[in-house]
Design an enzyme around this catalytic site. Structure first.
Site, PDB file in Angstrom:
ATOM      1  N   GLU A  80      63.427   8.226  82.597  1.00  0.00           N
ATOM      2  CA  GLU A  80      64.854   8.334  82.899  1.00  0.00           C
ATOM      3  C   GLU A  80      65.303   9.788  82.822  1.00  0.00           C
ATOM      4  OE1 GLU A  80      66.156   3.858  81.520  1.00  0.00           O
ATOM      5  OE2 GLU A  80      66.655   5.496  80.180  1.00  0.00           O
TER       6      GLU A  80
ATOM      7  N   CYS B 149      57.555   8.281  73.503  1.00  0.00           N
ATOM      8  CA  CYS B 149      57.445   9.359  72.520  1.00  0.00           C
ATOM      9  C   CYS B 149      56.699   8.813  71.312  1.00  0.00           C
ATOM     10  CB  CYS B 149      58.852   9.825  72.114  1.00  0.00           C
ATOM     11  SG  CYS B 149      58.820  11.177  70.929  1.00  0.00           S
TER      12      CYS B 149
ATOM     13  N   GLU C 201      59.251  14.381  73.276  1.00  0.00           N
ATOM     14  CA  GLU C 201      59.425  15.592  72.464  1.00  0.00           C
ATOM     15  C   GLU C 201      58.792  16.754  73.253  1.00  0.00           C
ATOM     16  OE1 GLU C 201      60.507  17.002  69.295  1.00  0.00           O
ATOM     17  OE2 GLU C 201      59.583  18.692  70.330  1.00  0.00           O
TER      18      GLU C 201
ATOM     19  N   LEU D  83      68.186  17.904  63.614  1.00  0.00           N
ATOM     20  CA  LEU D  83      68.039  17.975  62.160  1.00  0.00           C
ATOM     21  C   LEU D  83      68.341  16.604  61.525  1.00  0.00           C
ATOM     22  CD1 LEU D  83      67.480  19.955  59.805  1.00  0.00           C
ATOM     23  CD2 LEU D  83      69.960  20.253  59.639  1.00  0.00           C
TER      24      LEU D  83
ATOM     25  N   CYS E 230      72.577  10.256  73.896  1.00  0.00           N
ATOM     26  CA  CYS E 230      71.469  10.689  73.046  1.00  0.00           C
ATOM     27  C   CYS E 230      70.865   9.506  72.312  1.00  0.00           C
ATOM     28  CB  CYS E 230      71.975  11.699  72.032  1.00  0.00           C
ATOM     29  SG  CYS E 230      72.385  13.233  72.809  1.00  0.00           S
TER      30      CYS E 230
HETATM   31  S1  SF4 Z   1      64.641  11.547  69.113  1.00  0.00           S
HETATM   32 FE1  SF4 Z   1      63.282  12.722  70.467  1.00  0.00          FE
HETATM   33  S2  SF4 Z   1      61.492  13.112  69.176  1.00  0.00           S
HETATM   34 FE2  SF4 Z   1      62.600  11.445  68.171  1.00  0.00          FE
HETATM   35  S3  SF4 Z   1      61.644   9.586  68.995  1.00  0.00           S
HETATM   36 FE3  SF4 Z   1      63.404  10.070  70.291  1.00  0.00          FE
HETATM   37  S4  SF4 Z   1      62.547  11.235  71.996  1.00  0.00           S
HETATM   38 FE4  SF4 Z   1      61.040  11.267  70.333  1.00  0.00          FE
END
Ligand code: SF4
Length: 345
Positions: A99, A119, A167, A222, A340
């Site tokens: 996506e 991820c 990531e 963080l 997010c």
């Molecule tokens: S926040 Fe980012 S690093 Fe953490 S699981 Fe989701 S995609 Fe992966």
């Protein structure tokens, strides 16, 4: 990294200018100026077939077709949020789905790109983390998201954030090649200052980014400055304790002369207490940073909530006089699961 499709043809979309020049010279015996032309056709003009490259001879175009491809992603679906954010799901050649999100914030238009299918880091508030890792995206798949998004709008995409699925530091070579392609002035030419890379902080990751040329924005997820809470929210943070993460951020500040963004997703009764705010203030001491607070966006299978507005106000009230910059970011596209932590198929 170079990628071959099923017919062993290489995708030229995933080659940096230098790689393309060298490939064309070795495989097509072409002069360097042809690399300029082909790079610009693919990355600036966004053509999807060699036949459109009208300044190449017909025989050169036909020869290219036998050896190479230009990657295009198939749009599987798209969802538009009330705030204008649009989430696209793309089908890759192996059947995987990823996506990407287009976020209008006039005068900016931001493309949020994915770097992996899934991820492996398993942050517990993140839908992508629940998928596990299927595979890294290749360079051409990363840049092609941008071109696919570009093809849907008349407005110039001004900013790019690597905050989609995956990531970025876990797929660093492909991400750094994509950065080189995106920033190249023979292509789409989005400058490094308009590009932000988000990371939870993997050992050596921020350091590698600092070594790249360019003033890339760095956003560190963080979410807590209390080791125990952070390890619960971001299990991968065990590999990089807070004091080492802070040193990496400090080094980035110093090496790039740039302020770093600390992303902090507020979750009710998890990281929204004054004790957590105190730890956050302590963490920021000596850093050039701004804190981006965002409110938790719900995902399936996670028993978390957003804190109430009184708790958020208290948290911000504690931070304000003590930190250089604090913003409470409006979540974009939450009604279509484009915000997010919500990406995942
Ligand atoms: S926040 Fe980012 S690093 Fe953490 S699981 Fe989701 S995609 Fe992966």
């Amino acid at each position: 990294m170079l990628r071959n499709d099923n017919h062993e043809r290489i995708s030229l979309s995933g080659l940096t200018y230098e790689q393309l020049r060298s490939w064309l010279s070795s495989n097509m015996n072409m002069k360097p100026f042809r690399a300029n032309q082909i790079f610009s056709w693919i990355h600036q003009r966004g053509v999807t077939s060699f036949q459109e490259m009208s300044n190449l001879s017909l025989s050169a175009r036909e020869h290219l077709e036998t050896l190479a491809i230009i990657t295009t992603l198939r749009t599987d679906s798209s969802l538009s949020a009330e705030d204008g954010t649009i989430k696209y799901s793309y089908l890759l050649s192996d059947g995987s789905r990823i996506e990407s999100v287009l976020i209008p914030e006039p005068p900016r238009l931001t493309a949020c790109l994915s770097t992996q299918v899934g991820c492996r880091l398993g942050c517990i508030f993140c839908q992508t983390g629940k998928m596990g890792l299927t595979r890294d995206l290749t360079t051409d798949e990363i840049v092609s998201q941008l071109y696919q998004l570009r093809s849907t709008t008349e407005t110039r995409i001004s900013n790019v954030v690597f905050m989609g699925m995956g990531e970025p530091m876990d797929n660093f070579d492909n991400v750094s090649n994509a950065l080189s392609i995106i920033g190249d002035d023979r292509g789409i030419c989005i400058g490094s200052r308009k590009i932000t890379i988000s990371t939870v902080g993997l050992p050596g990751g921020i350091e590698k980014l600092a070594r790249l040329q360019g003033q890339y924005g760095l956003a560190v997820s963080l979410h807590s400055a209390v080791e125990k809470t952070r390890r619960m929210l971001v299990p991968a943070s065990r590999a990089l304790p807070l004091h080492r993460l802070k040193q990496d951020i400090l080094d980035y500040n110093q090496k790039k002369g740039k302020r770093v963004t600390l992303e902090y997703c507020l979750i009710e009764n998890v990281n929204d207490s004054i004790k957590e705010a105190q730890a956050l203030v302590e963490f920021t001491k000596g850093l050039e940073c701004k804190i981006n607070l965002l409110l938790y966006n719900s995902i399936e299978g996670a028993d978390f909530s957003r804190p109430g507005s009184d708790v958020v106000e208290k948290f911000i009230g504690y931070l304000y006089p003590r930190c250089q910059a604090v913003t409470l970011r409006r979540s974009r596209g939450a009604d279509v699961s484009a915000a997010c932590g919500q990406l995942g198929t």
